[in-house]
Structures are given as C-alpha cells and as structure tokens.
Design an enzyme around this catalytic site. Structure first.
Site, PDB file in Angstrom:
ATOM      1  N   GLU A   1      -9.209  10.428  -1.224  1.00  0.00           N
ATOM      2  CA  GLU A   1      -9.399  11.975  -1.253  1.00  0.00           C
ATOM      3  C   GLU A   1     -10.786  12.150  -1.978  1.00  0.00           C
ATOM      4  O   GLU A   1     -11.233  11.626  -2.772  1.00  0.00           O
ATOM      5  CB  GLU A   1      -8.243  12.245  -2.655  1.00  0.00           C
ATOM      6  CG  GLU A   1      -6.775  12.190  -1.726  1.00  0.00           C
ATOM      7  CD  GLU A   1      -5.702  12.568  -2.870  1.00  0.00           C
ATOM      8  OE1 GLU A   1      -4.777  12.923  -2.467  1.00  0.00           O
ATOM      9  OE2 GLU A   1      -6.019  12.400  -4.079  1.00  0.00           O
TER      10      GLU A   1
ATOM     11  N   SER B   1       0.173  23.405  -6.525  1.00  0.00           N
ATOM     12  CA  SER B   1       0.242  24.722  -6.390  1.00  0.00           C
ATOM     13  C   SER B   1      -0.167  25.384  -5.485  1.00  0.00           C
ATOM     14  O   SER B   1      -0.375  24.958  -4.426  1.00  0.00           O
ATOM     15  CB  SER B   1      -0.437  25.267  -7.806  1.00  0.00           C
ATOM     16  OG  SER B   1      -1.799  24.671  -7.913  1.00  0.00           O
TER      17      SER B   1
ATOM     18  N   THR C   1       0.757  -1.166  -0.014  1.00  0.00           N
ATOM     19  CA  THR C   1       0.067  -0.157  -0.122  1.00  0.00           C
ATOM     20  C   THR C   1       0.916   1.331  -0.146  1.00  0.00           C
ATOM     21  O   THR C   1       2.152   1.170  -0.290  1.00  0.00           O
ATOM     22  CB  THR C   1      -0.793   0.153   1.229  1.00  0.00           C
ATOM     23  OG1 THR C   1      -1.800   1.099   0.946  1.00  0.00           O
ATOM     24  CG2 THR C   1      -0.008   0.061   2.639  1.00  0.00           C
TER      25      THR C   1
END
Lengths: 417, 417
Positions: free
Chosen positions: B289, B417, B202
C-alpha cells in the site's frame, strides 16, 4: 531537518509549567551552533557535592558513545567533595562515530570537569540528533565560559528548550511531596518525539530532587518506576541509540536519609517520582511526530503481565490500528488482528474489546449492543482509550501511544535534507 | 474503502503474465456483490480427483473461520474418486465473526460440495476483506450456478482478478520445468497489499501444478520454500488473520510420482516452485500500500540465520528507515538504529553497511570512501538494496519490503469509510 511549523495539538495547555528550584542544582543553556541556527543547543546542569546520581539507558546493541560512557561512570564517586554535571547537546547524536565518538566524549567531559573543578568521571554527557556525523567538539569548548557564567537555579526551562530536536514543545514536570515530614521537590525535563520505543529508558530525561536518598535506593526506585512509565510508551516502535534517563538527588532537604527501598519514606518519594515520570512519558507521546490523538491501550485478563504488555505493544505499534485512529475510524477488526499477531496467549472467543466505555466486541464477535455511529463519535475525541480484555487470567498492562498521520511521513521523509 | 485510482508504480511491466493451463484444474469468477460494485469478487478452482493438496496458514491467535476450517481439512481424502475445490471471496474476511463465521463456512463449502458432487471436506474456502462483519452467504449461493457454468482451464487470470482487495494489480506467476524427464507446469496467483507480515504464510496464494507428487512431499516442499519466500516479505509488520497458501498437484504430468523429498526429481520440482513463490512474494511487496520503492534487505555475517532474519526484519519494518527511503534520503544512521534494536547479537565496530554496492559505513563509523552525493543518487532508484554485514559469523537472510509513504496513510486512514 523538517522545519517545525506548529506546536503539537496534544501539547499540554499553558506551555512549560512553573517548576520549583531544586537546592543544589543550577542550569545553563547556550547556542553553540552545532546544527541549528538561532536557538540554544547545549545545556549544562551543575550538581552539588554529596549528590547521588542514578540512571537507566537504552539496551540497543549500537549504543552511542556518551551512553557507554555514562554506563561506565554510574555509581562512581571519585572525589566526595566534588559535585557532578550533566551536559547535553541537540543536533548531533555522536552515535556510530567509532573511536572518534569516544574521544569526543572524553574531550568534552574533561573540559567540563576542568571548568567546574570536578573529576571527568563526575560529568555525564548525552547527545541527540543525527547519527553518524562527527561531534564538533571545538564548538563545545568555545561555549564553556558562557555555559558557566549562565548557571542559575531558575533556568530549568532554558535547559528543556536546549535539548529539543524535532520536539515541538519543551517538556517539564514537577512534584512537591512530603517525605518523612519534610517537603521534597522533584523536577524533571525530557525530550523525545520520534524514534520512540524506549527499551529500559526513554529518549533523554533528566530529573532532579533535593531528597536525601542513598544511590542504591535512588537507582532501584528509578529502574522500577521506569518499567511502568517510559518503558510503556511508543511512538513508532523505533528504539533510539541514545536513550538516557538520569536523575540526581542533592540531599538538601531537611530529612532523614532514605536507605531502605521498603520504607514508608521510600514509598512516599516513589509516589512523587512516579507522578513526574508518568507526566514526562505522556508528554513525549503527546509530541509524537505528526500525532493528532493521544491513545491509551489498556489490556487486562491476560495470562501474565508480560503477555498483556505484548498485546498492548502490538496494538499500539500496529500501523493499521494507528492509521485507523488517525482516520477516526472505529476499525476494531484491526485491534483483533493486532491481538492475534502479538504472540501472547489469546482465545478469540473470550476476547472483548472496548473503545472508551463502548463495548465493541465480545465472545468472538461484534457485540449486539455495538453502535457504529456511537463508536465513530467516540473516535472524534483527542484522547482515545482502547481496552482489550483477554478473559484468561489477571495479567494487565497499559501502553501510551499516538496515531500515525501524514505528518509523521512528512517529518521523516526529509529529516536530514 | 479508498478508491484505487492508479496501478502501483512497482507493478510488473506488461500486465498479468501469460500462464500455462494446468491439466485437471478449471477456474471461474463471478460478481456476487459481496461488497464491491462492478467487479468480480468470488473465484472457484475446480480440481480433479486424485490431486494432492498442501497448505500453510497464518499463526495468528485470532485466525479467521475459513483458516481454521482449512487447517482441519488439510490432508483428508474422504472420497478418492472425488475432486477438490478452492473457493475464495474478496470484500469480507469472515474473521472474528464467532460461531456465525463457522456456520457460514459450513454453509458455503457444503453448497459448493453439492454443486460439484464432492464431499464438503474437499472444499477449501478463504475470505479476505473487512474483519468482523457477517458473511452474506445468500449472495454466494445465488452465484453458484454461474460459478459452475463459467469453469474453464484458461480463466486463471479472472480468478486472480476476483480475489483483489486493495491490490492495484492482479498477481500471477508460472514456471515450466523438467522433472524426471517430463515437462511440469506450475501456475500461481496471489493477493495482498496491506496487513502484510506473513507468519508462516502470506495473504492469499493459490498454486497449481500437474506434477505427480505425494501429499507429504508436496506439503514439505511448500512449507520449506515458504520460509524463504512469503515468510521473508513485509509491508507494514501487521500479520493477517486470514493468511492462506494452498497448493494443488493434479498428477496429470507423464512422470513417476515424487515420493521422496530428497530425490533429484523433488529438487527439480522445488526449484520451479521456488521461482513461482519468490515471484509472487515480490509481487505482493510491489503492490504494498502506497509503495514507491522495492527494497531488498540483505544481512550477512550474523551469529545465526535466525539473528540475520531478526536484523533484516528490524530494518525492513522500521518506520524511520522506510520513510527515509521514501524521501530518497541515504540516512544510514537509521539502519544502525534498526540493527541495534533488533535483539540480535551485534558489534557496533564490526558492522558494515552498503547501499547497493556503495560502502557506507564500516568499523563503527562512516567509511572514508563514502560520498553522500553518490548515495543520494543511488536512493533515486526504484529498486534499493540495503546490505548489512555483522562481521560475526556466517548467518544470513534476505527480506523484501517497500517504503512507507503518504499513500499508505491515505489508503488506511479511511479504508472502511
């Protein structure tokens, strides 16, 4: 279905192209009310007797009923004096509908055969839209007279409009070429926007030509060109149950019949056909759900063409690469990751990566000439090329895809509701 | 990096669990300032002499330098009187950094070896974060004294905190079991949130035990259990360059040494280890996510376990299935599509699909007892189970994943960013 409120920013300028009429083919489209209100949803192509038909279909193990039916019929000419028909509806895929699905295909292809006076086995149908709902065949049969009376050589644009689902623009492409001294026309239409990673074919594509060509050569040309056109696009890595690419050649052009795949005439014909197929494949990507960038992934230097294809697909399907492109982020580390996971032979220290002409990484690390500012500027373009050279041998492949944006989530999180 | 503004809604209730101390292991964590401000980013585990170490690593062809280094070191005991160390940093993956990456690994593992008075070959490092940027080793060496002075048996929670990147919560799991009459403790920590489709391992997982067990049996147990735990999760189908699962057994428990994988003691130990590994694997998915749903895909009736795994992965990785779940849409047609494209043997007319206990489709079509309203209600749950029976033979597999939401796009379109 999510309402399509705008046309893809990647749509070709100028709208649907002018397309040549193909002698021997007539089109029609009606609003049968299968799912959508206020728009056409069924198209019919009436194809002259003596035409040859070729096709390529999805390899999905859960193929839709009309796909199985088309595969059965391909190559059959049960009455040499009878023409053929392509019948396509949008809004309902007639996929995973058990024996009811098969019966529905029989019912509508029989009805169209009766309508046009041709055998049922000469009628090829396709359905696209929601999976698992019964096809309302009554709505088809109620529309047949209108479909027939609307047939016209110059309605290919109407046919392209009628087969859209989440497509934000109708897709068409054509070519006029010289084959053995004769002018030959090729005209194709396509639909496709999501559930796009064709496996032997694409969503729905119909191509017509007046070329005089044997069924064997037409089929071989179509299958071969499919490998480097529709089989090289991906929007979301999801392969449809209904992918269908059908082509009809009417033989009306004044030319000697093409019967040899290795002949000069076949090569000339394939060159025109490649142009049309590549253009249509690109248009499907340019209408990728939520797409804001058109992305070309070019892989060279692989151990084999198959390995190059694996690497290019791995990059093109990586959610992390696709979201970085959406964010205009030159995140080349994610390209390295995607090369690494592809399963293809790769050597970290021979790998080089370019964004457009900008050398980003080579010999296992970022290039000394790399400028993050220049790369960030490059990522602002609408058309992005990612080039990966594996530095191993001569294998190469090109895959076309789009970025992954909030638009994709919005369209697909409430498609049915 | 996108700022993490909230903890995943799927995080375990009650925060980081109470964990038993493992005799022979001490932990430390410091803020070295590698990338993040105001948080710890380096952890050290100091492992006693006589311990055995086992590991499983990514199969990526573009493996990071520390992974290659760990693979070289695994199984080596260059000084039987010396202990071992695990050193992990977040914020920089030291991946695709060429020979500089290898040199960086040598520099920091040497420094830790000197710090603890153990051979460099006993120091296993891992790095996680951005790919392709040089590892600032000076920041490591400047932190070494603080790392050493902070070592304590009860700081495993601090270690778990220090290795987070986009993780919204620190992940830990433990078990206390009886092995051969002795009480054995197992405690593990993990990080992982995106770039998750482990291939043999993982993201980063560290498990510690006081069991007395040979290196061979520990390695075999870890590798075998990995197949049905970490190798059965996916967030986004993207495989990391840095996946690392390391385990250390100190041998401090009062028990006979386990030297036979087929012994009852090994079975007892593996049962406890399975619990910890499964829990940690689930926690990685629960921190996927943007995740809003925890999804279990259970496939039965396949021609083989391998085929079942293919089908389950195909469903779990389908962007269309994942967005439908995010939209709470019981769009089972997309499950059919994903089965069809998987490449596994499947027969449309033998397939059945259930959402939880609700029979949705069977024998090639929607079930007569299917209720769209009941299915839509079911999809509102936070934990969703999709069950596919292929009706062919006895092959089965279970994969855990999460849905695909706007959150995933937001996190990954502007990670750097």
């Amino acid at each position: 279905m999510a309402k399509i409120e705008h046309v893809s920013p990647l749509a070709p300028a100028g709208g649907f192209p002018d397309m040549p009429a193909i002698e021997g083919i007539r089109f029609s489209a009606v609003a049968a009310g299968l799912k959508y209100q206020g728009r056409t949803d069924v198209m019919l192509a009436d194809i002259c007797a003596g035409a040859t038909v070729a096709g390529v279909f999805t390899k999905s193990a859960t193929r839709a009923a009309p796909v199985l039916d088309c595969q059965d019929k391909l190559g059959r000419v049960d009455d040499p004096k009878a023409g053929f028909a392509f019948l396509v509806n949008a809004g309902n895929a007639n996929a995973f509908t058990g024996k009811h699905g098969t019966e529905a295909v029989n019912r509508i292809t029989s009805a169209v055969g009766d309508l046009l006076g041709i055998p049922q086995t000469h009628v090829y149908s396709a359905s696209t839209g929601v999976i698992g709902e019964p096809l309302p065949t009554d709505l088809f049969t109620a529309s047949l007279d209108a479909l027939k009376s609307g047939l016209s050589e110059d309605r290919i644009a109407d046919a392209a409009e009628a087969i859209r689902t989440t497509d934000t623009f109708a897709k068409g492409s054509s070519a006029q070429i010289t084959v053995g001294g004769a002018t030959v026309s090729i005209a194709g239409i396509a639909k496709g926007s999501g559930m796009i990673e064709p496996d032997m074919a694409t969503m729905l594509v119909y191509i017509f030509t007046d070329a005089k060509i044997s069924q064997q050569v037409l089929q071989a040309s179509l299958s071969r060109l499919n490998e480097t056109t529709f089989n090289c696009i991906t929007v979301d890595s999801d392969t449809s149950t209904s992918d269908t690419l059908l082509m009809a050649a009417t033989g009306k052009a004044e030319m000697a019949k093409i019967t040899d795949l290795d002949s000069e005439a076949a090569a000339q014909f394939c060159e025109g056909l490649r142009t049309v197929m590549t253009d249509l494949a690109h248009q499907v990507v340019r209408d990728g759900e939520g797409a804001s960038k058109f992305v070309t992934v070019q892989v060279t230097g692989a151990a084999s063409d198959q390995d190059a294809h694996k690497v290019a697909k791995s990059v093109a399907n990586s959610p992390l690469v696709k979201t970085a492109i959406a964010g205009e982020d030159p995140n080349w580390g994610r390209v390295v990751m995607a090369v690494g996971k592809s399963g293809a032979e790769a050597d970290r220290d021979r790998l080089s990566i370019r964004f457009g002409d900008l050398l980003v990484a080579e010999q296992g690390w970022v290039s000394p000439e790399y400028s993050e500012a220049a790369a960030a500027d490059y990522m602002k373009n609408t058309n992005i090329t990612i080039r990966v050279d594996l530095g191993l041998s001569g294998g190469s492949a090109t895959i076309w895809t789009c970025d992954l944006t909030h638009g994709y989530i919005s369209i697909n999180a409430d498609y049915r509701s």
